[in-house]
Design an enzyme around this catalytic site. Structure first.
Site, short mmCIF file in Angstrom:
data_model
loop_
_atom_site.label_atom_id
_atom_site.label_comp_id
_atom_site.label_asym_id
_atom_site.label_seq_id
_atom_site.Cartn_x
_atom_site.Cartn_y
_atom_site.Cartn_z
N PHE A 118 0.84 -1.20 0.00
CA PHE A 118 0.00 0.00 0.00
C PHE A 118 0.87 1.24 0.00
O PHE A 118 1.77 1.39 0.82
CB PHE A 118 -0.92 0.02 1.22
CG PHE A 118 -1.90 1.16 1.22
CD1 PHE A 118 -3.00 1.16 0.39
CD2 PHE A 118 -1.71 2.26 2.05
CE1 PHE A 118 -3.90 2.22 0.38
CE2 PHE A 118 -2.60 3.32 2.06
CZ PHE A 118 -3.69 3.29 1.22
N ASN A 193 -13.25 -5.35 14.03
CA ASN A 193 -13.49 -6.77 13.82
C ASN A 193 -12.90 -7.53 15.01
O ASN A 193 -12.27 -6.94 15.90
CB ASN A 193 -12.94 -7.26 12.46
CG ASN A 193 -11.43 -7.16 12.35
OD1 ASN A 193 -10.69 -7.26 13.33
ND2 ASN A 193 -10.95 -6.96 11.13
N LYS A 225 -19.72 -14.93 10.56
CA LYS A 225 -20.46 -15.33 11.76
C LYS A 225 -21.34 -14.22 12.31
O LYS A 225 -21.96 -14.37 13.36
CB LYS A 225 -19.47 -15.81 12.83
CG LYS A 225 -18.70 -17.05 12.43
CD LYS A 225 -17.74 -17.48 13.53
CE LYS A 225 -16.94 -18.70 13.10
NZ LYS A 225 -15.97 -19.13 14.16
N GLY A 226 -21.40 -13.08 11.62
CA GLY A 226 -22.27 -12.00 12.05
C GLY A 226 -21.53 -10.94 12.84
O GLY A 226 -20.34 -10.70 12.63
N ASP A 254 -16.64 -2.04 4.90
CA ASP A 254 -17.06 -0.68 4.54
C ASP A 254 -18.54 -0.64 4.21
O ASP A 254 -19.25 0.31 4.57
CB ASP A 254 -16.23 -0.17 3.35
CG ASP A 254 -14.75 -0.11 3.67
OD1 ASP A 254 -14.40 0.21 4.82
OD2 ASP A 254 -13.94 -0.38 2.76
#
Length: 313
Positions: A118, A193, A225-226, A254
């Site tokens: 990046f 996350n 898994k939500g 996003d």
């Protein structure tokens, strides 16, 4: 309600290596790697966290209320034209005439492994755009960008009493313990996350319970898994939404964040907002890149209803 999306705009150059990386890397020689992966296929996508979030808000018919706070470089004309074609404003996108725009060079192999390089480029110039009262924002998000810009925009949101999500993402390792604790004091909402949450807790020496008590809302996403919402004393589990096909997870987070911002702007509960967020993530994973899915608003609402057996409104 105006939605401010602070974050990155980038060109994603995605390549496919038709083999496995491990077949071309010698474990005993990793201290002096000199290898070339030939990639006959390449595509260039519009990307960056801010661009992806704004794109999904556009799918929800929020283009006129969405404002990206970012920077582009001397090669950014094409991205600006694309955003305007979508109906998104480039009013708060700084332009640097000497640097390149941010670039992500992504190579995937046949085993699903990924090597990314990046180049932040013009993102360092986003500090030239300040969050101020003239933007008339009702809600915002500080998503991954140049980390000093992230701190600056978070502080500016706080001074203006504009509620916002702090979303450190892949930049989390760049923040010191003091910086992260400052964000807990000024950001009402934090989204991570599960891996980032573990790292955040390790850096701050706080537990998930500690975090949830300091915030109005903590959201932890778990991929397929939500996700889990910690809203003060309430813990709400959000089921994942089944995707018809699985192509590429790039930009799913996003898309999820766009659902949260839309929900707040339309006075939805956090549970409904997160459920909508999961629907958008499912649509995203069904296509390659962060901005190549094209569901209509009607299709989004229908999948929401079919999945959660309820209407969004």
């Amino acid at each position: 309600m105006n939605i401010l999306v602070s974050g990155s705009l980038a060109f994603d150059r995605v390549m496919r290596f038709a083999d496995h990386f491990q077949h071309h890397l010698l474990p005993e020689e990793l201290h002096r790697v000199n290898v070339c992966f030939v990639t006959p296929e390449m595509r260039v996508d519009f990307g960056g966290c801010a661009g992806n979030i704004a794109y999904n808000l556009n799918l929800l018919h929020e283009a006129k209320n969405t404002f990206i706070v970012a920077a582009l470089g001397k090669d950014g004309k094409e991205y600006r034209h694309y955003l305007k074609k979508l109906g998104l404003s480039d009013q708060y996108i700084f332009e640097n005439s000497t640097l390149f725009s941010a670039q992500a060079f992504i190579t995937n192999d046949n085993a699903g492994n990924q090597i990314t390089t990046f180049h932040p480029g013009a993102l360092v110039c986003t500090q030239n755009v300040h969050i101020d009262s003239a933007m008339d924002a009702g809600v915002g998000i500080v998503s991954p960008s140049e980390y000093r810009t992230m701190l600056q925009h978070a502080q500016e949101f706080h001074k203006l009493n504009i509620p916002f999500f702090f979303d450190p993402g892949q930049n989390l390792p760049l923040f010191s313990q003091d910086h992260l604790k400052e964000m807990l004091n000024i950001a009402p909402w934090l989204i991570l996350n599960d891996y980032e949450c573990s790292l955040f807790c390790e850096r701050t020496q706080l537990s998930i319970e500690d975090l949830s008590q300091q915030l109005d809302l903590l959201i932890i996403t778990h991929g397929e898994k939500g996700s889990t919402l910690y809203e003060q004393q309430n813990i709400i589990e959000i089921d994942p939404v089944a995707a018809q096909t699985t192509h590429d997870p790039t930009g799913c987070g996003d898309a999820y964040r766009a659902g949260l911002l839309y929900g707040y702007a339309h006075n939805l509960s956090w549970q409904k907002s997160a459920q909508l967020a999961s629907v958008l993530g499912a649509f995203k994973i069904e296509s390659h890149g962060g901005q190549n899915h094209h569901p209509s608003l009607e299709e989004i609402l229908l999948r929401y209803e079919n999945t959660f057996h309820d209407k969004l409104f």
